[in-house]
Design a protein around this motif. Structure first.
Motif, PDB file in Angstrom:
ATOM      1  N   ASN A 240      -1.910 -25.987 -18.670  1.00 29.88           N
ATOM      2  CA  ASN A 240      -1.247 -26.585 -19.840  1.00 29.88           C
ATOM      3  C   ASN A 240       0.244 -26.274 -19.901  1.00 29.88           C
ATOM      4  O   ASN A 240       0.761 -25.876 -20.938  1.00 29.88           O
ATOM      5  CB  ASN A 240      -1.921 -26.123 -21.136  1.00 29.88           C
ATOM      6  CG  ASN A 240      -3.247 -26.810 -21.351  1.00 29.88           C
ATOM      7  OD1 ASN A 240      -3.788 -27.411 -20.422  1.00 29.88           O
ATOM      8  ND2 ASN A 240      -3.769 -26.738 -22.548  1.00 29.88           N
TER       9      ASN A 240
ATOM     10  N   PRO B 207       3.818 -27.815 -20.115  1.00 31.52           N
ATOM     11  CA  PRO B 207       4.291 -29.150 -20.498  1.00 31.52           C
ATOM     12  C   PRO B 207       5.040 -29.832 -19.347  1.00 31.52           C
ATOM     13  O   PRO B 207       5.706 -29.163 -18.560  1.00 31.52           O
ATOM     14  CB  PRO B 207       5.240 -28.880 -21.668  1.00 31.52           C
ATOM     15  CG  PRO B 207       5.326 -27.419 -21.849  1.00 31.52           C
ATOM     16  CD  PRO B 207       4.410 -26.738 -20.907  1.00 31.52           C
TER      17      PRO B 207
ATOM     18  N   LEU C  11       6.062 -22.158 -18.483  1.00 34.41           N
ATOM     19  CA  LEU C  11       5.429 -21.206 -19.395  1.00 34.41           C
ATOM     20  C   LEU C  11       5.776 -19.786 -18.937  1.00 34.41           C
ATOM     21  O   LEU C  11       6.126 -19.587 -17.774  1.00 34.41           O
ATOM     22  CB  LEU C  11       3.914 -21.387 -19.337  1.00 34.41           C
ATOM     23  CG  LEU C  11       3.308 -22.503 -20.174  1.00 34.41           C
ATOM     24  CD1 LEU C  11       1.863 -22.731 -19.767  1.00 34.41           C
ATOM     25  CD2 LEU C  11       3.372 -22.145 -21.653  1.00 34.41           C
TER      26      LEU C  11
ATOM     27  N   ASN D 119      -0.869 -20.063 -22.264  1.00 38.45           N
ATOM     28  CA  ASN D 119      -0.724 -21.035 -23.347  1.00 38.45           C
ATOM     29  C   ASN D 119      -2.081 -21.098 -24.071  1.00 38.45           C
ATOM     30  O   ASN D 119      -3.078 -21.501 -23.481  1.00 38.45           O
ATOM     31  CB  ASN D 119      -0.379 -22.399 -22.763  1.00 38.45           C
ATOM     32  CG  ASN D 119      -0.068 -23.423 -23.822  1.00 38.45           C
ATOM     33  OD1 ASN D 119      -0.427 -23.263 -24.987  1.00 38.45           O
ATOM     34  ND2 ASN D 119       0.587 -24.487 -23.429  1.00 38.45           N
TER      35      ASN D 119
ATOM     36  N   SER E 214      -3.250 -23.014 -26.010  1.00 44.31           N
ATOM     37  CA  SER E 214      -3.871 -24.332 -26.135  1.00 44.31           C
ATOM     38  C   SER E 214      -4.954 -24.527 -25.081  1.00 44.31           C
ATOM     39  O   SER E 214      -5.739 -25.458 -25.157  1.00 44.31           O
ATOM     40  CB  SER E 214      -2.814 -25.425 -26.003  1.00 44.31           C
ATOM     41  OG  SER E 214      -2.471 -25.602 -24.655  1.00 44.31           O
TER      42      SER E 214
ATOM     43  N   ASN F 242      -6.161 -30.426 -28.995  1.00 37.45           N
ATOM     44  CA  ASN F 242      -4.757 -30.217 -28.647  1.00 37.45           C
ATOM     45  C   ASN F 242      -3.854 -31.273 -29.240  1.00 37.45           C
ATOM     46  O   ASN F 242      -2.728 -30.987 -29.637  1.00 37.45           O
ATOM     47  CB  ASN F 242      -4.593 -30.226 -27.127  1.00 37.45           C
ATOM     48  CG  ASN F 242      -4.408 -28.827 -26.597  1.00 37.45           C
ATOM     49  OD1 ASN F 242      -3.783 -27.994 -27.238  1.00 37.45           O
ATOM     50  ND2 ASN F 242      -4.973 -28.559 -25.452  1.00 37.45           N
TER      51      ASN F 242
HETATM   52  C1  LIG Z   1       0.872 -25.521 -24.476  1.00 41.79           C
HETATM   53  O1  LIG Z   1       0.069 -26.640 -24.199  1.00 41.79           O
HETATM   54  C2  LIG Z   1       0.216 -27.731 -25.090  1.00 41.79           C
HETATM   55  C3  LIG Z   1      -0.840 -28.773 -24.767  1.00 41.79           C
HETATM   56  O2  LIG Z   1      -0.851 -29.116 -23.427  1.00 41.79           O
HETATM   57  C4  LIG Z   1       1.620 -28.261 -24.994  1.00 41.79           C
HETATM   58  O3  LIG Z   1       1.795 -29.346 -25.888  1.00 41.79           O
HETATM   59  C5  LIG Z   1       2.598 -27.149 -25.328  1.00 41.79           C
HETATM   60  O4  LIG Z   1       3.920 -27.580 -25.132  1.00 41.79           O
HETATM   61  C6  LIG Z   1       2.339 -25.915 -24.467  1.00 41.79           C
HETATM   62  N1  LIG Z   1       3.102 -24.787 -24.985  1.00 41.79           N
HETATM   63  C7  LIG Z   1       4.150 -24.276 -24.385  1.00 41.79           C
HETATM   64  C8  LIG Z   1       4.786 -23.093 -25.041  1.00 41.79           C
HETATM   65  O5  LIG Z   1       4.582 -24.706 -23.346  1.00 41.79           O
END
Ligand SMILES: *[C@@H]1O[C@H](CO)[C@@H](O)[C@H](O)[C@H]1NC(C)=O
Ligand SMILES: *[C@@H]1O[C@H](CO)[C@@H](O)[C@H](O)[C@H]1NC(C)=O
Ligand SMILES: *[C@@H]1O[C@H](CO)[C@@H](O)[C@H](O)[C@H]1NC(C)=O
Ligand SMILES: *[C@@H]1O[C@H](CO)[C@@H](O)[C@H](O)[C@H]1NC(C)=O
Ligand SMILES: *[C@@H]1O[C@H](CO)[C@@H](O)[C@H](O)[C@H]1NC(C)=O
Ligand SMILES: *[C@@H]1O[C@H](CO)[C@@H](O)[C@H](O)[C@H]1NC(C)=O
Length: 519
Positions: A168, A170, A252, A460, A462, A470
């Motif tokens: 995950n 971005p 990340l 992450n 998520s 999500n």
């Molecule tokens: C974590 O994952 C979510 C869903 O894929 C995404 O929207 C979000 O930007 C991510 N968080 C970070 C801090 O990159």
């Protein structure tokens, strides 16, 4: 006194033992570029006293202390069995894509089934850390459960969609180019449209791959966890990236860029190569298509064109040639089975690097500021070369249509036009200017993970949610539901109130409205 010193010695030994950990490397994909990354990091960890067990198809040629190989024999023979598949992949992009996922599936399956791996699994051995190659082999994340260890993945091809999808990370489609396509980070409308569709296409393959990976895992283990649960086993990712060869994009905190980690200090060259290069007054060209695409197995007409082209240039040429019997060669060409590429590129007389454009080779070229002629074959090579051309550090040629004339003019272009060497020199300066050399970064983080029994706090969160959650679709649906309910209730109350004769005000306004209409 003696007793004291013995006691001190014993204590220090105990401290060393406590510091030294057991580390398992798993590099089951028999691609040299994947292996190299792991080998460099694990050798350094062995040097620091850790106990390394390395599962791979490339056992060390000269043994290293604290480093034990578990040999996946038969894998190299398998992947090298049919060189012609690469030529097919070179011609057809879809075949390239399909072929890559077929390789991934085949070797994930073969690794679980391999007797050496089976006996390691059955040994009940536990480790403090697993350092593992990342090549879309999701099922292998289960090794984290088997050996009860945190996992660091190394991604030899950088921070691509496959990796982002896994943890995950971005990846805005508007400026992060899809992996394996020709887009850059500056996209007009049509590019952004194409890039979006391309990422969706890649993700469809990843979804299919995930199902296949689950099938393989379920075949070897009863009650195996689901792949989406296994992803939470990942503690860190070492990505083979640096802004000189990967466009800026979100990382990340559990993604650690270590691009350039595999570039070694130049070693002494074998005497014949050293003399050959030293005497190259007009410069030298180094030709190698990497470890999978053998020069000596190229189709004869292409080989003929290459050799003819070399006879027409003023440079000396070093040609990687894998067979004993040699073709008839012009005087300025020297062939060798084994070429210490890193040290060759470091030689100041090497002016042109003719390469398949594999990422490892590209990084070495940038490090030593040697401009390239890219002849991509399969995998991510085409993308790497296209980007290099856009950055003005390479000229691209096609393998299946390689003509003598094109090769001669590409070599002359790079020799005569100094912009290529200027551009790549700038990149070289940037790559070498880092707060910590990449290998020290890797070692710091590997030991960090072991000190803290993992680094899941960097994930992450998520990853604990499904796609539906999500995107907050559940929340949106609830809110819409509540809104609908409120409207419904108000309506009911309103209608009910209308029917009550005691509500004089309401009736009065109603009659007024009716009167207005009659006017
Ligand atoms: C974590 O994952 C979510 C869903 O894929 C995404 O929207 C979000 O930007 C991510 N968080 C970070 C801090 O990159
Ligand atoms: C290193 O680990 C291997 C595999 O678990 C084990 O067989 C070996 O005894 C260990 N060596 C040392 C010096 O601890
Ligand atoms: C895995 O390999 C076995 C043979 O070793 C084969 O029977 C099986 O079909 C393979 N499974 C997959 C999913 O490729
Ligand atoms: C490039 O340099 C070569 C000699 O290295 C020369 O023969 C050739 O004519 C030059 N080409 C151009 C376009 O200047
Ligand atoms: C040198 O190469 C660059 C990049 O390909 C190009 O823009 C430039 O026009 C070339 N210069 C000459 C003198 O050919
Ligand atoms: C890591 O695990 C070991 C053994 O389970 C334990 O002794 C140690 O305290 C743990 N360290 C941390 C920082 O949690």
């Amino acid at each position: 006194m003696r007793i004291l010193s013995i006691t001190l010695f014993v204590i220090s030994e105990i401290l060393v033992l406590a510091r030294c950990k057991k580390i398992l490397g798993i590099y089951s994909h028999p691609g040299k570029s994947h292996q190299v990354l792991g080998e460099v990091i694990l050798k350094k960890l062995a040097e620091r006293g850790h106990n390394i067990t390395m599962v791979s198809a490339y056992p060390l040629k000269t043994p290293v202390e604290n480093y034990k190989d578990v040999f996946l024999d038969g894998f190299l023979e398998d992947i090298n069995a049919d060189g012609s598949i690469y030529l097919e992949m070179e011609k057809h992009d879809l075949q390239n894509f399909m072929g890559t996922y077929e390789l991934i599936r085949r070797f994930t399956n073969k690794t679980f089934a391999h007797p050496a791996m089976q006996s390691l699994i059955k040994s009940g051995d536990k480790f403090d850390l697993i350092v593992m190659d990342w090549f879309c082999k999701d099922a292998e994340l289960f090794y984290g459960n088997i050996f009860e260890a945190p996992i660091i993945l190394t991604s030899s091809f950088g921070t691509q969609n496959e990796l982002n999808y896994l943890i995950n990370n971005p990846e805005p489609y508007s400026y992060v180019p899809a992996s394996g396509f020709a887009y850059t980070d500056e996209m007009g409308f049509l590019d952004r449209l194409g890039n979006t569709l391309a990422v969706l296409f890649v993700e469809a393959f990843l979804f299919r791959n995930e199902i296949q990976q689950q099938m393989i895992l379920d075949r070897y283990f009863d009650n195996a966890p689901r792949i989406w649960e296994l992803r939470r086993n990942i503690d860190l990712i070492f990505t083979n990236a640096h802004p000189t060869f990967e466009t800026p994009r979100p990382y990340l905190p559990n993604i650690i860029p270590i691009g350039g980690v595999h570039v070694q200090e130049p070693q002494l060259l074998p005497l014949n190569i050293q003399e050959f290069l030293d005497s190259a007054q007009n410069g030298a060209v180094y030709f190698s298509l990497g470890s999978h695409m053998k020069t000596s197995e190229l189709p004869e007409d292409i080989l003929y064109n290459i050799v003819r082209a070399f006879s027409k240039v003023q440079q000396k040429v070093l040609l990687k040639w894998e067979k004993d019997e040699k073709p008839k060669l012009p005087l300025n060409v020297m062939v060798g089975k084994w070429m210490p590429q890193n040290s060759i590129l470091a030689h100041p007389n090497v002016k042109v690097f003719i390469t398949h454009g594999g990422l490892m080779s590209k990084i070495e070229a940038i490090h030593y500021a040697t401009p390239m002629i890219g002849i991509p074959v399969f995998g991510d090579q085409k993308t790497n070369v296209i980007h290099s051309v856009q950055e003005g550090i390479a000229v691209q040629l096609s393998l299946s249509e390689l003509s003598e004339k094109a090769l001669v003019s590409a070599i002359n272009e790079i020799i005569n036009n100094s912009s290529y060497s200027r551009n790549i020199q700038k990149k070289s300066n940037l790559l070498r200017d880092q707060p910590m050399v990449p290998i020290d970064t890797a070692i710091y983080w590997a030991e960090f993970v072991m000190r803290h029994n993992g680094s899941k706090h960097l994930q992450n969160k998520s990853m604990r949610l499904n796609k539906f959650q999500n995107l907050l679709l559940d929340v949106a649906l609830t809110l819409i539901g509540v809104l609908v309910l409120i409207v419904f209730i108000f309506r009911k109350v309103f209608v009910f109130a209308l029917k009550l004769p005691i509500s004089a005000t309401v009736i009065r306004t109603r009659t007024r409205k009716i009167k207005l209409k009659e006017n």
